[in-house]
Design an enzyme around this catalytic site. Structure first.
Site, short mmCIF file in Angstrom:
data_model
loop_
_atom_site.label_atom_id
_atom_site.label_comp_id
_atom_site.label_asym_id
_atom_site.label_seq_id
_atom_site.Cartn_x
_atom_site.Cartn_y
_atom_site.Cartn_z
N GLY B 179 0.83 -1.20 0.00
CA GLY B 179 0.00 0.00 0.00
C GLY B 179 0.86 1.25 0.00
CB ILE B 181 2.28 3.19 4.74
CG1 ILE B 181 1.11 4.12 5.10
CG2 ILE B 181 3.37 3.24 5.79
CD1 ILE B 181 0.34 3.69 6.34
CB ALA B 262 3.47 -0.99 5.76
CG ASP B 303 -6.84 7.81 10.58
OD1 ASP B 303 -7.33 8.50 9.67
OD2 ASP B 303 -5.64 7.46 10.61
CB ALA B 311 -3.88 14.22 7.47
CG HIS B 435 2.23 25.32 -23.59
ND1 HIS B 435 2.22 23.95 -23.73
CD2 HIS B 435 3.20 25.78 -24.40
CE1 HIS B 435 3.14 23.60 -24.61
NE2 HIS B 435 3.77 24.70 -25.04
#
Lengths: 454, 454
Positions: B179, B181, B262, B303, B311, B435
């Protein structure tokens, strides 16, 4: 045959006009005397960005080294870089050519001029060719201009085209003109270790920008030991004994390996039969109406009409004239806020009205709110924290945004949307800015305390 | 006294809730058992970004060297970097503390738990303290979770917190969990010359992303000689003879200096008296209603409520609960599209619905349009051209955007605005993209031919 549309000039404006018109089903001929892509691709924005990209590791390393985090040395092989630039440009031109072919646009190589009623004559290598048109787009672009005494000689006194074609970087460089072109090129030279002197008659660098942006740029450049000479009038610059020698009106002199003269660009509109076709010119700029028309059935777009000397502005105008020529839109051209960017490190971005413009338009309700980059974790991560974002408000709405510092070019597209949509304070939290990101500096500026402009 | 608002947890959600509420005039206490800034600042997004920033010259140099444009060597001093990270975090925490003080927010250091009717008890170093509240915000965040056999031992088997606290980079690293992390940390290790093996039970890296994004990432990582083991089930990982030893269920083994586990993060919601206070938990996630309320007068954000582990999502929820607690908004919480970014090189961005989600929601009208980065001059300038931008349409409106490649994080804020506003094809040219810019890849994707999703 008679083409629905003939376009003179295959820079960003002309090329896009041809492509867009062909996509709408029009028969199109595109006339170009030089290279597909015009100044932007071949002698302007794109080569400079390749130079900046190729040398960005030097700048990143330098910043981390100041923090005692990194050490080492990065050497950019200038000949290798120039080789890569040429390959990239050739590859891009080839892709553009294939795109034209696929869309059935006829590319006519040579110098085009208006030669009679709804007719363009192209002087090509193998003789003249005549193109009849229903509508014409003049997209002839611009070229560097010079004040008397500042003309490049191609030896040690260079214009931006010559500078981009050099075979080696000089060890010392005088840049005459502290606008975007001069400053981007000077930054690259600096990364190659070149000693830089910048000379401008104005009282600040990047004189089109917000004065605080100019001050931040000057502060960074001085930290880099650039010699910045402002409010200085140049009498002339010439090659003497294999060096560039600049003489101020005061009589003082500067000597360097090369001098780059980048004092501005002017439209390429002479000697192509424009006046005879009923087109009005003012200081070489083609005068257009609200429909970007310069005369019946003749549009003029991009640098040639002198409105805004930016490729993306030309492309946006191009799309409109293609639609208008095809009968798909009838109303006048509406120009959204035009973003402008100075690349490098630091970068500068600007869109919409600046503080002074907003104040002149409505002195009663103009406010600014500001965020310093020092508080931003991404600026911290790149050890490049000098700079800020400034939001200009009028009547409670966002009318302009400018910023200077690490990677601030990434703020310009969201800022262009915010200015275009005239966000009020309530709109800010309708979207979520990612954390951590440089983008949050824009959010911080949008929500910071506003100060009335006096 | 009774506080208008007590907040448990000073991560991005809790800190912002406290600051926003104080700004609205509420009396606020903020309870934190560890450091101001929570996981994001101290053990997550921010240290990783400082690592990536500090090593970005290595990646830039590498890319230009492949083009034979640059040469040299960049060495990052890991101890110096860690020192800088700690200084930056301490400085940020200090600034946060000053901000709280200025706003009159009372910071109460210690572990807080719900201890009775409208009451929180904080176990601090110098004894217990009781805080009475009118409203409570639970913003206790998340911590790494582990499957049995994958628990870190702090020696050679590390979680992300331990990895960020290392004193030296290992020479070889096994990353369990592909993932965001794991991949960001693996990229940094790679830049330090560490040999990387990535192991995941899923069939692709970055399994939450669009499958084509995963494929591009895998292709880049393989070019870097990473060993990527997908659809492999891990039986366990442990320290043996000073090395990390991973055993697959097949019995095969991998050995490296360190292993980083992780595999995900879970809410921190146990042992703080939530159930007793009437809060419902499901898989440790605090269940909230449309007003982000978990029980009367108790909000849960970030969370801890398990909606979105990002966050900026927590900060956005924080602002809402502050306004709601202050009686300034009455309606339910409306969550705009939440941008997500994987930093590094390549980067990944995503906002809104992906192709498969849009197809499931309306299989009849889902289309995608794509632009390759190879055609973009800024990607070319940084010699990092692998990647693409993909726009997802449903019912003729943009419902999602994702991208992978050089610097694509800069597309996420404009994309979030476009998705939020549900742009149709007509809206695209209402603004001008600069551009050259990487942003133009988004414009190209928006205007590219659309293909129906089948």
């Amino acid at each position: 045959m008679t083409f629905d549309l003939v376009v003179i000039g295959a820079g960003p404006g002309g090329f896009d006009a041809a492509v867009d018109a062909a996509g709408l089903g029009l028969s199109v001929a595109l006339v170009e005397k030089d290279f597909l892509g015009g100044t932007c691709l071949n002698r302007g924005c794109i080569p400079t960005k390749l130079w900046l990209g190729a040398t960005s590791a030097i700048e990143e390393l330098h910043n981390q080294a100041r923090m005692k985090v990194a050490s080492g040395e990065v050497t950019v092989n200038f000949a290798g870089l120039q080789n890569r630039v040429q390959k990239h440009l050739a590859g891009t031109r080839k892709a553009m050519g294939l795109q034209l072919k696929k869309l059935g646009v006829e590319l006519v190589e040579g110098m085009g001029r208006l030669s009679g009623d709804h007719r363009v004559t192209v002087a090509a290598a193998d003789g003249e060719r005549t193109l009849d048109y229903k509508k014409l787009v003049v997209a002839t672009g611009s070229r560097p201009i010079f004040f008397p005494g500042l003309e490049p000689d191609g030896e040690c006194v260079l214009d931006s085209d010559m500078f981009l074609s050099m075979e080696a970087m000089p060890e010392s460089l005088i840049v005459v003109g502290a606008g975007f072109i001069g400053l981007e090129m000077a930054q690259v030279a600096h990364r190659f270790g070149c000693r830089i002197t910048v000379v401008d008659a104005m009282d600040r660098v990047a004189p089109l920008e917000d004065p605080e942006v100019s001050a931040t740029l000057a502060s960074v450049f001085k930290r880099w030991k650039w010699d910045i000479r402002l409010e200085e009038r140049v009498a002339g610059v010439l090659t003497r004994n294999g060096k560039a020698e600049l003489t101020f009106q005061s009589g003082d002199k500067l000597i360097a390996d090369k001098a780059l003269v980048a004092v501005g660009r002017g439209p390429v509109t002479m000697d192509i039969g424009l006046r005879k076709a009923g087109v009005e010119l003012l200081f070489n700029q083609i005068q257009v109406d609200d429909y970007l028309m310069a005369a019946p059935d003749i549009y003029a777009i991009g640098d040639a009409n002198g409105h805004i000397q930016l490729a993306h502005a030309a492309s946006h105008q191009a799309r409109y004239v293609a639609l208008h020529a095809a009968g798909k839109v009838e109303g006048p051209y509406v120009c959204p806020p035009v973003p402008s960017v100075l690349y490098g490190a630091p970068e500068v971005m600007r869109v919409g009205m600046m503080e002074n413009e907003a104040f002149l338009a409505d002195y009663d309700s103009t406010e600014v709110s500001t965020a310093q980059l020092a508080a931003n974790p991404m600026a911290q991560a790149h050890a490049a924290t000098q700079g800020f974002v400034k939001v200009v408000w009028s009547g409670g709405k966002v009318v302009g945004v400018t910023a200077v510092g690490h990677d601030v070019s990434r703020l310009v597209t969201p800022a262009a949307m915010i200015v275009h949509q005239g966000w009020t304070a309530d709109a800010i939290h309708s979207i979520i800015f990612p954390h951590p990101s440089l983008d949050e500096a824009l959010l911080t500026a949008l929500t910071a305390e506003r100060k009335k402009v006096q």
